[in-house]
Design a protein around this motif. Sequence first.
Motif: not given
Length: 135
Positions: A19-20, A22, A126-127, A124
């Motif tokens: 995902t993007n 978070y 992310a999921w 980063e």
Amino acid sequence: MAAAGLARTAERASLFDATNPYGELHLQIVYLAGTKRPRQISDLTQGRLIIGNSQRHLDTVTFLRSLQPALEWRRIDTEDSAELMEMVTDREADFALIDSNDFKVNRSLYPRMRVAMELDRVDEIAWLMPNARDN
């Protein structure tokens, strides 16, 4: 379906859809309050540094050794940063390399642990899910 909040790395990108981001994940050197705080990488040569099984952590200390050839560490067979923090608390090691999110989660269990320094590497979070092409 299974999903996990993990650092986005090139290796994982080939295995998972993400995902993007978070959040961000920082690498930190932690030490026990009341002992000498390492303020720079060269200070880590004056004590016993431990890391876990993470390839990110191994890559990081290997890079740091290119800057500070006297740097040594011991790799502990664990993915659990709490175990590393326990070893520092029990004075089996002087410093540990852990992820910032692990420090936040475990800090209440180890109130004498302190962050000595945050390393420049930032990943980063992310999921990650199995690649859609694998379904």
